[in-house]
Design a protein around this motif. Structure first.
Motif, PDB file in Angstrom:
ATOM      1  N   ASN A  97       0.730  -1.173   0.135  1.00 17.23           N
ATOM      2  CA  ASN A  97      -0.030  -0.087   0.051  1.00 17.23           C
ATOM      3  C   ASN A  97       0.882   1.261  -0.057  1.00 17.23           C
ATOM      4  OD1 ASN A  97      -2.392  -1.740   0.594  1.00 17.23           O
ATOM      5  ND2 ASN A  97      -1.385  -2.050   2.472  1.00 17.23           N
ATOM      6  N   GLU A  98       0.681   2.089  -0.724  1.00 19.85           N
ATOM      7  CA  GLU A  98       1.395   3.307  -1.212  1.00 19.85           C
ATOM      8  C   GLU A  98       0.732   4.603  -1.015  1.00 19.85           C
ATOM      9  OE1 GLU A  98       5.453   1.807  -3.705  1.00 19.85           O
ATOM     10  OE2 GLU A  98       3.786   3.274  -4.686  1.00 19.85           O
ATOM     11  N   ILE A  99       1.253   5.673  -0.268  1.00 20.96           N
ATOM     12  CA  ILE A  99       0.735   6.859  -0.250  1.00 20.96           C
ATOM     13  C   ILE A  99       1.808   8.099  -0.866  1.00 20.96           C
ATOM     14  CG2 ILE A  99      -0.995   6.306   1.469  1.00 20.96           C
ATOM     15  CD1 ILE A  99       0.823   8.144   3.487  1.00 20.96           C
ATOM     16  N   VAL A 100       1.230   8.806  -1.319  1.00 22.27           N
ATOM     17  CA  VAL A 100       2.129  10.334  -1.631  1.00 22.27           C
ATOM     18  C   VAL A 100       1.635  11.453  -0.783  1.00 22.27           C
ATOM     19  CG1 VAL A 100       3.116  11.833  -3.394  1.00 22.27           C
ATOM     20  CG2 VAL A 100       3.121   9.262  -4.068  1.00 22.27           C
ATOM     21  N   PHE A 101       2.286  11.964  -0.106  1.00 24.93           N
ATOM     22  CA  PHE A 101       1.990  13.008   0.571  1.00 24.93           C
ATOM     23  C   PHE A 101       2.766  14.334   0.313  1.00 24.93           C
ATOM     24  CE2 PHE A 101       4.409  11.130   3.613  1.00 24.93           C
ATOM     25  CZ  PHE A 101       4.991  11.935   4.765  1.00 24.93           C
ATOM     26  N   GLN A 151      -5.410   1.733   5.882  1.00 29.76           N
ATOM     27  CA  GLN A 151      -7.008   2.145   6.112  1.00 29.76           C
ATOM     28  C   GLN A 151      -7.002   3.498   6.929  1.00 29.76           C
ATOM     29  OE1 GLN A 151      -9.777   0.475   4.645  1.00 29.76           O
ATOM     30  NE2 GLN A 151     -10.641   2.507   5.429  1.00 29.76           N
ATOM     31  N   GLU A 152      -6.277   3.637   7.836  1.00 26.78           N
ATOM     32  CA  GLU A 152      -6.213   5.000   8.413  1.00 26.78           C
ATOM     33  C   GLU A 152      -6.099   6.190   7.431  1.00 26.78           C
ATOM     34  OE1 GLU A 152      -4.849   6.034  12.379  1.00 26.78           O
ATOM     35  OE2 GLU A 152      -4.456   3.808  12.728  1.00 26.78           O
ATOM     36  N   ALA A 153      -4.879   6.070   6.569  1.00 29.16           N
ATOM     37  CA  ALA A 153      -4.660   7.062   5.830  1.00 29.16           C
ATOM     38  C   ALA A 153      -5.713   7.140   4.526  1.00 29.16           C
ATOM     39  CB  ALA A 153      -3.463   6.542   4.803  1.00 29.16           C
ATOM     40  N   VAL A 154      -6.545   6.015   4.296  1.00 25.98           N
ATOM     41  CA  VAL A 154      -7.724   6.363   3.393  1.00 25.98           C
ATOM     42  C   VAL A 154      -8.721   7.301   3.902  1.00 25.98           C
ATOM     43  CG1 VAL A 154      -9.589   5.259   2.333  1.00 25.98           C
ATOM     44  CG2 VAL A 154      -7.287   4.233   2.077  1.00 25.98           C
ATOM     45  N   ASP A 155      -8.928   6.898   5.425  1.00 26.33           N
ATOM     46  CA  ASP A 155      -9.995   8.016   5.931  1.00 26.33           C
ATOM     47  C   ASP A 155      -9.478   9.148   6.051  1.00 26.33           C
ATOM     48  OD1 ASP A 155     -11.555   5.657   6.516  1.00 26.33           O
ATOM     49  OD2 ASP A 155     -10.709   5.137   8.461  1.00 26.33           O
ATOM     50  N   ALA A 156      -8.242   9.496   6.424  1.00 22.49           N
ATOM     51  CA  ALA A 156      -7.698  10.866   6.449  1.00 22.49           C
ATOM     52  C   ALA A 156      -7.646  11.602   5.320  1.00 22.49           C
ATOM     53  CB  ALA A 156      -5.918  10.930   7.155  1.00 22.49           C
ATOM     54  N   ASN A 176     -11.117  12.716   4.724  1.00 21.24           N
ATOM     55  CA  ASN A 176     -11.764  13.706   5.573  1.00 21.24           C
ATOM     56  C   ASN A 176     -10.793  14.780   5.720  1.00 21.24           C
ATOM     57  OD1 ASN A 176     -14.064  12.244   6.700  1.00 21.24           O
ATOM     58  ND2 ASN A 176     -12.404  10.892   7.830  1.00 21.24           N
ATOM     59  N   LYS A 177      -9.909  15.030   4.733  1.00 17.13           N
ATOM     60  CA  LYS A 177      -9.072  15.952   4.282  1.00 17.13           C
ATOM     61  C   LYS A 177      -8.274  16.240   5.859  1.00 17.13           C
ATOM     62  CE  LYS A 177     -11.448  18.282   0.645  1.00 17.13           C
ATOM     63  NZ  LYS A 177     -12.297  17.302   0.374  1.00 17.13           N
ATOM     64  N   ARG A 178      -7.640  15.463   6.331  1.00 18.05           N
ATOM     65  CA  ARG A 178      -6.784  15.498   7.516  1.00 18.05           C
ATOM     66  C   ARG A 178      -5.355  15.163   7.249  1.00 18.05           C
ATOM     67  NH1 ARG A 178      -9.583  12.055  12.291  1.00 18.05           N
ATOM     68  NH2 ARG A 178      -7.840  13.182  13.415  1.00 18.05           N
ATOM     69  N   PRO A 205      -2.888  12.873  13.307  1.00 18.36           N
ATOM     70  CA  PRO A 205      -3.118  13.715  14.642  1.00 18.36           C
ATOM     71  C   PRO A 205      -4.698  13.888  14.771  1.00 18.36           C
ATOM     72  CG  PRO A 205      -1.221  14.303  13.118  1.00 18.36           C
ATOM     73  CD  PRO A 205      -2.177  13.432  12.489  1.00 18.36           C
ATOM     74  N   ASN A 206      -4.884  14.245  15.966  1.00 16.50           N
ATOM     75  CA  ASN A 206      -6.283  14.995  16.452  1.00 16.50           C
ATOM     76  C   ASN A 206      -6.280  16.223  16.320  1.00 16.50           C
ATOM     77  OD1 ASN A 206      -6.930  12.446  17.671  1.00 16.50           O
ATOM     78  ND2 ASN A 206      -6.051  12.829  19.379  1.00 16.50           N
TER      79      ASN A 206
END
Length: 278
Positions: free
Chosen positions: A216-220, A241-246, A249-251, A277-278
Protein backbone atom coordinates in the motif's frame (compact mmCIF):
# COMPACT_ATOMS: atom_id res chain seq x y z
CA UNK A 1 8.67 -26.61 -19.16
CA UNK A 2 10.49 -25.19 -16.16
CA UNK A 3 13.59 -22.99 -16.22
CA UNK A 4 17.05 -24.24 -15.36
CA UNK A 5 19.63 -22.22 -13.42
CA UNK A 6 23.18 -23.56 -13.84
CA UNK A 7 26.02 -22.17 -11.74
CA UNK A 8 29.53 -22.94 -12.93
CA UNK A 9 32.49 -22.40 -10.59
CA UNK A 10 35.60 -22.29 -12.71
CA UNK A 11 39.06 -22.38 -11.12
CA UNK A 12 42.07 -24.69 -10.65
CA UNK A 13 40.38 -26.56 -7.80
CA UNK A 14 37.28 -27.43 -9.84
CA UNK A 15 38.92 -28.16 -13.21
CA UNK A 16 38.21 -31.89 -12.88
CA UNK A 17 34.52 -31.30 -12.03
CA UNK A 18 35.01 -31.87 -8.28
CA UNK A 19 34.51 -29.42 -5.43
CA UNK A 20 35.48 -29.51 -1.76
CA UNK A 21 32.68 -30.41 0.65
CA UNK A 22 32.96 -27.11 2.53
CA UNK A 23 32.71 -25.05 -0.67
CA UNK A 24 29.77 -27.16 -1.87
CA UNK A 25 27.99 -26.69 1.46
CA UNK A 26 28.50 -22.91 1.31
CA UNK A 27 27.24 -22.85 -2.30
CA UNK A 28 24.05 -24.74 -1.38
CA UNK A 29 23.39 -22.47 1.61
CA UNK A 30 24.05 -19.40 -0.51
CA UNK A 31 21.77 -20.57 -3.32
CA UNK A 32 18.96 -21.32 -0.87
CA UNK A 33 19.18 -17.81 0.61
CA UNK A 34 19.46 -16.24 -2.86
CA UNK A 35 16.30 -17.94 -4.16
CA UNK A 36 14.33 -17.30 -0.96
CA UNK A 37 15.31 -13.63 -0.77
CA UNK A 38 14.59 -13.07 -4.48
CA UNK A 39 11.07 -14.38 -3.99
CA UNK A 40 10.67 -12.21 -0.88
CA UNK A 41 11.88 -9.15 -2.84
CA UNK A 42 9.32 -9.78 -5.62
CA UNK A 43 6.54 -10.12 -3.04
CA UNK A 44 7.67 -7.09 -0.99
CA UNK A 45 9.88 -4.81 -3.15
CA UNK A 46 11.64 -2.90 -0.37
CA UNK A 47 15.28 -1.95 0.16
CA UNK A 48 15.43 -4.37 3.09
CA UNK A 49 13.33 -7.51 3.45
CA UNK A 50 12.46 -7.79 7.12
CA UNK A 51 10.59 -11.09 6.90
CA UNK A 52 10.37 -13.94 4.43
CA UNK A 53 6.70 -14.52 3.51
CA UNK A 54 5.19 -18.00 3.37
CA UNK A 55 4.80 -17.53 -0.41
CA UNK A 56 8.60 -17.16 -0.74
CA UNK A 57 9.04 -20.54 0.95
CA UNK A 58 6.42 -21.91 -1.45
CA UNK A 59 8.61 -20.80 -4.38
CA UNK A 60 11.69 -22.40 -2.78
CA UNK A 61 9.82 -25.68 -2.28
CA UNK A 62 9.11 -25.82 -6.03
CA UNK A 63 12.87 -25.63 -6.82
CA UNK A 64 14.72 -28.92 -7.39
CA UNK A 65 18.42 -29.76 -7.63
CA UNK A 66 19.34 -31.64 -10.79
CA UNK A 67 22.30 -33.86 -11.61
CA UNK A 68 25.50 -31.84 -11.86
CA UNK A 69 27.31 -31.49 -15.18
CA UNK A 70 30.91 -32.29 -16.04
CA UNK A 71 33.25 -29.36 -16.70
CA UNK A 72 34.67 -27.35 -13.80
CA UNK A 73 31.92 -27.66 -11.19
CA UNK A 74 28.37 -27.03 -12.41
CA UNK A 75 25.39 -27.07 -10.06
CA UNK A 76 21.94 -27.15 -11.67
CA UNK A 77 18.63 -26.09 -10.16
CA UNK A 78 15.25 -26.54 -11.79
CA UNK A 79 13.26 -23.36 -11.18
CA UNK A 80 9.46 -23.35 -11.22
CA UNK A 81 7.90 -21.25 -13.97
CA UNK A 82 4.11 -21.34 -14.18
CA UNK A 83 3.39 -22.24 -10.57
CA UNK A 84 1.40 -19.61 -8.69
CA UNK A 85 3.37 -18.27 -5.73
CA UNK A 86 0.70 -15.87 -4.48
CA UNK A 87 -2.95 -16.44 -5.25
CA UNK A 88 -4.97 -13.59 -6.76
CA UNK A 89 -7.02 -11.76 -4.15
CA UNK A 90 -9.86 -9.28 -4.30
CA UNK A 91 -7.54 -6.33 -4.98
CA UNK A 92 -4.25 -8.12 -5.60
CA UNK A 93 -2.72 -9.71 -8.66
CA UNK A 94 -1.30 -13.21 -8.57
CA UNK A 95 2.46 -13.71 -8.58
CA UNK A 96 3.87 -16.52 -10.71
CA UNK A 97 7.22 -18.21 -10.24
CA UNK A 98 8.65 -16.83 -13.49
CA UNK A 99 8.50 -13.30 -12.00
CA UNK A 100 10.94 -14.47 -9.33
CA UNK A 101 13.20 -16.06 -11.97
CA UNK A 102 13.24 -12.84 -14.02
CA UNK A 103 14.02 -10.78 -10.92
CA UNK A 104 16.95 -13.04 -10.02
CA UNK A 105 18.31 -12.70 -13.56
CA UNK A 106 17.85 -8.92 -13.42
CA UNK A 107 19.60 -8.51 -10.05
CA UNK A 108 22.60 -10.68 -11.04
CA UNK A 109 22.89 -8.70 -14.30
CA UNK A 110 22.81 -5.46 -12.32
CA UNK A 111 25.54 -6.66 -9.94
CA UNK A 112 27.73 -7.82 -12.83
CA UNK A 113 27.30 -4.73 -15.05
CA UNK A 114 26.77 -1.87 -12.61
CA UNK A 115 28.78 -3.06 -9.61
CA UNK A 116 31.56 -5.49 -10.59
CA UNK A 117 32.30 -3.92 -13.99
CA UNK A 118 31.62 -0.25 -13.32
CA UNK A 119 33.36 2.67 -11.66
CA UNK A 120 30.06 4.44 -11.09
CA UNK A 121 29.70 6.08 -7.68
CA UNK A 122 27.07 4.64 -5.34
CA UNK A 123 25.26 7.95 -4.94
CA UNK A 124 21.61 9.05 -4.94
CA UNK A 125 21.46 8.85 -8.75
CA UNK A 126 22.71 5.27 -8.71
CA UNK A 127 20.11 4.23 -6.16
CA UNK A 128 17.30 6.05 -7.99
CA UNK A 129 18.17 4.50 -11.37
CA UNK A 130 18.61 0.96 -10.02
CA UNK A 131 15.95 0.93 -7.33
CA UNK A 132 14.12 -2.09 -8.80
CA UNK A 133 17.28 -4.24 -8.46
CA UNK A 134 18.59 -3.12 -5.08
CA UNK A 135 17.70 -5.19 -2.04
CA UNK A 136 20.15 -5.44 0.84
CA UNK A 137 19.36 -9.09 1.63
CA UNK A 138 19.91 -10.17 -1.98
CA UNK A 139 23.17 -8.25 -2.33
CA UNK A 140 24.48 -9.88 0.85
CA UNK A 141 23.47 -13.31 -0.49
CA UNK A 142 25.45 -12.74 -3.69
CA UNK A 143 28.46 -11.46 -1.74
CA UNK A 144 28.29 -14.50 0.52
CA UNK A 145 28.33 -16.96 -2.40
CA UNK A 146 31.60 -15.49 -3.71
CA UNK A 147 33.13 -14.95 -0.29
CA UNK A 148 32.28 -18.27 1.37
CA UNK A 149 33.06 -20.41 -1.70
CA UNK A 150 36.19 -18.31 -2.42
CA UNK A 151 35.26 -18.25 -6.10
CA UNK A 152 36.84 -15.90 -8.63
CA UNK A 153 34.86 -16.94 -11.69
CA UNK A 154 31.19 -17.90 -11.56
CA UNK A 155 28.89 -18.26 -14.56
CA UNK A 156 25.14 -18.02 -14.04
CA UNK A 157 23.26 -19.68 -16.89
CA UNK A 158 19.47 -19.34 -17.19
CA UNK A 159 17.72 -21.48 -19.78
CA UNK A 160 14.08 -22.10 -20.60
CA UNK A 161 12.03 -23.00 -23.65
CA UNK A 162 12.22 -19.42 -25.03
CA UNK A 163 15.79 -18.23 -24.37
CA UNK A 164 19.13 -18.88 -22.74
CA UNK A 165 21.05 -16.19 -20.87
CA UNK A 166 24.63 -16.49 -19.61
CA UNK A 167 25.97 -14.01 -17.05
CA UNK A 168 29.72 -14.48 -16.77
CA UNK A 169 31.50 -12.96 -13.76
CA UNK A 170 35.30 -13.06 -13.74
CA UNK A 171 38.08 -12.17 -11.29
CA UNK A 172 35.59 -11.43 -8.53
CA UNK A 173 36.93 -12.89 -5.28
CA UNK A 174 39.56 -10.57 -3.74
CA UNK A 175 39.25 -8.27 -6.77
CA UNK A 176 35.88 -6.87 -7.83
CA UNK A 177 34.11 -8.24 -4.76
CA UNK A 178 35.23 -5.15 -2.86
CA UNK A 179 32.87 -3.08 -5.04
CA UNK A 180 29.88 -5.15 -3.91
CA UNK A 181 31.05 -4.98 -0.30
CA UNK A 182 31.30 -1.18 -0.61
CA UNK A 183 27.74 -1.00 -1.99
CA UNK A 184 26.43 -3.10 0.90
CA UNK A 185 28.30 -0.94 3.43
CA UNK A 186 26.88 2.20 1.77
CA UNK A 187 23.33 0.88 2.13
CA UNK A 188 23.96 -0.24 5.73
CA UNK A 189 25.38 3.19 6.52
CA UNK A 190 22.38 4.84 4.86
CA UNK A 191 20.00 2.82 6.99
CA UNK A 192 21.93 3.59 10.16
CA UNK A 193 22.71 7.27 9.62
CA UNK A 194 20.10 8.52 7.13
CA UNK A 195 17.93 11.28 8.54
CA UNK A 196 15.31 9.90 10.86
CA UNK A 197 12.63 12.50 10.44
CA UNK A 198 9.03 13.18 11.32
CA UNK A 199 7.03 14.68 8.46
CA UNK A 200 3.47 15.96 8.58
CA UNK A 201 1.28 16.75 5.60
CA UNK A 202 -1.78 16.11 3.46
CA UNK A 203 -2.13 12.99 1.27
CA UNK A 204 -1.95 13.62 -2.48
CA UNK A 205 -2.56 10.10 -3.76
CA UNK A 206 -3.23 6.53 -2.59
CA UNK A 207 -2.33 3.31 -4.39
CA UNK A 208 -3.00 -0.28 -3.39
CA UNK A 209 -3.47 -3.58 -5.19
CA UNK A 210 -4.56 -5.24 -1.95
CA UNK A 211 -5.54 -2.99 1.01
CA UNK A 212 -5.26 -6.01 3.34
CA UNK A 213 -1.66 -6.64 2.29
CA UNK A 214 1.64 -4.79 2.60
CA UNK A 215 1.79 -3.23 -0.89
CA UNK A 216 0.00 0.00 0.00
CA UNK A 217 1.55 3.29 -1.11
CA UNK A 218 0.72 6.88 -0.36
CA UNK A 219 2.22 10.13 -1.60
CA UNK A 220 1.84 13.20 0.58
CA UNK A 221 3.06 16.77 0.59
CA UNK A 222 5.16 18.09 3.46
CA UNK A 223 7.96 20.48 4.39
CA UNK A 224 11.58 19.44 4.89
CA UNK A 225 13.97 22.16 6.04
CA UNK A 226 11.27 24.69 5.06
CA UNK A 227 11.15 23.36 1.48
CA UNK A 228 7.96 21.84 0.05
CA UNK A 229 8.48 18.20 -0.94
CA UNK A 230 6.52 15.16 -2.09
CA UNK A 231 7.07 11.99 -0.08
CA UNK A 232 6.19 8.37 -0.88
CA UNK A 233 5.64 5.79 1.87
CA UNK A 234 4.58 2.14 1.97
CA UNK A 235 2.09 1.30 4.72
CA UNK A 236 0.72 -1.86 6.28
CA UNK A 237 -3.01 -2.59 5.99
CA UNK A 238 -4.06 -0.97 9.29
CA UNK A 239 -2.12 2.24 8.66
CA UNK A 240 -3.32 2.35 5.04
CA UNK A 241 -6.96 2.22 6.14
CA UNK A 242 -6.29 5.15 8.48
CA UNK A 243 -4.63 6.97 5.57
CA UNK A 244 -7.69 6.38 3.37
CA UNK A 245 -9.95 7.84 6.08
CA UNK A 246 -7.59 10.80 6.60
CA UNK A 247 -7.57 11.52 2.86
CA UNK A 248 -11.36 11.28 2.70
CA UNK A 249 -11.73 13.69 5.63
CA UNK A 250 -8.94 16.04 4.43
CA UNK A 251 -6.88 15.47 7.58
CA UNK A 252 -3.10 15.61 7.96
CA UNK A 253 -0.98 12.53 8.59
CA UNK A 254 2.36 12.23 10.39
CA UNK A 255 5.08 9.69 9.63
CA UNK A 256 8.33 9.07 11.51
CA UNK A 257 11.05 7.03 9.86
CA UNK A 258 14.11 7.01 7.62
CA UNK A 259 13.69 9.07 4.47
CA UNK A 260 15.81 9.03 1.31
CA UNK A 261 15.94 11.48 -1.59
CA UNK A 262 15.02 9.90 -4.90
CA UNK A 263 15.02 11.44 -8.41
CA UNK A 264 11.81 13.50 -8.22
CA UNK A 265 10.64 13.03 -4.65
CA UNK A 266 11.52 11.63 -1.24
CA UNK A 267 10.75 8.15 -0.01
CA UNK A 268 10.44 6.58 3.42
CA UNK A 269 12.65 3.48 3.23
CA UNK A 270 11.61 2.57 6.77
CA UNK A 271 8.34 3.68 8.37
CA UNK A 272 8.63 3.55 12.14
CA UNK A 273 5.37 5.29 13.09
CA UNK A 274 2.24 6.41 11.27
CA UNK A 275 -0.21 8.72 13.02
CA UNK A 276 -3.29 10.75 12.11
CA UNK A 277 -3.01 13.64 14.60
CA UNK A 278 -6.12 14.79 16.46
Amino acid sequence: DNSILSIRINDDNTADGKIGFKRFEELIDGLRDLLLDTASFVLNPDLVTKKKPAEAHRYLNYCKFLQTEVGSFIAKVELPENEIIREPELFGEEVKADEVNEKLKSVINYVNNSVFNSDEAFDDNHFAENEENINLNLLKDIEKIYDKTESRNIEFYFSDIEESVKIKTEEIYNNNLIRLTTLIETIDETLNTENEVTLTGRIISLKSSDPDGEQNEIVFGSLLENMPIKVKARLNSDDYQEAVDAHKNKRNIRITGIVKKMKTQYKFIDVQEFVVPN
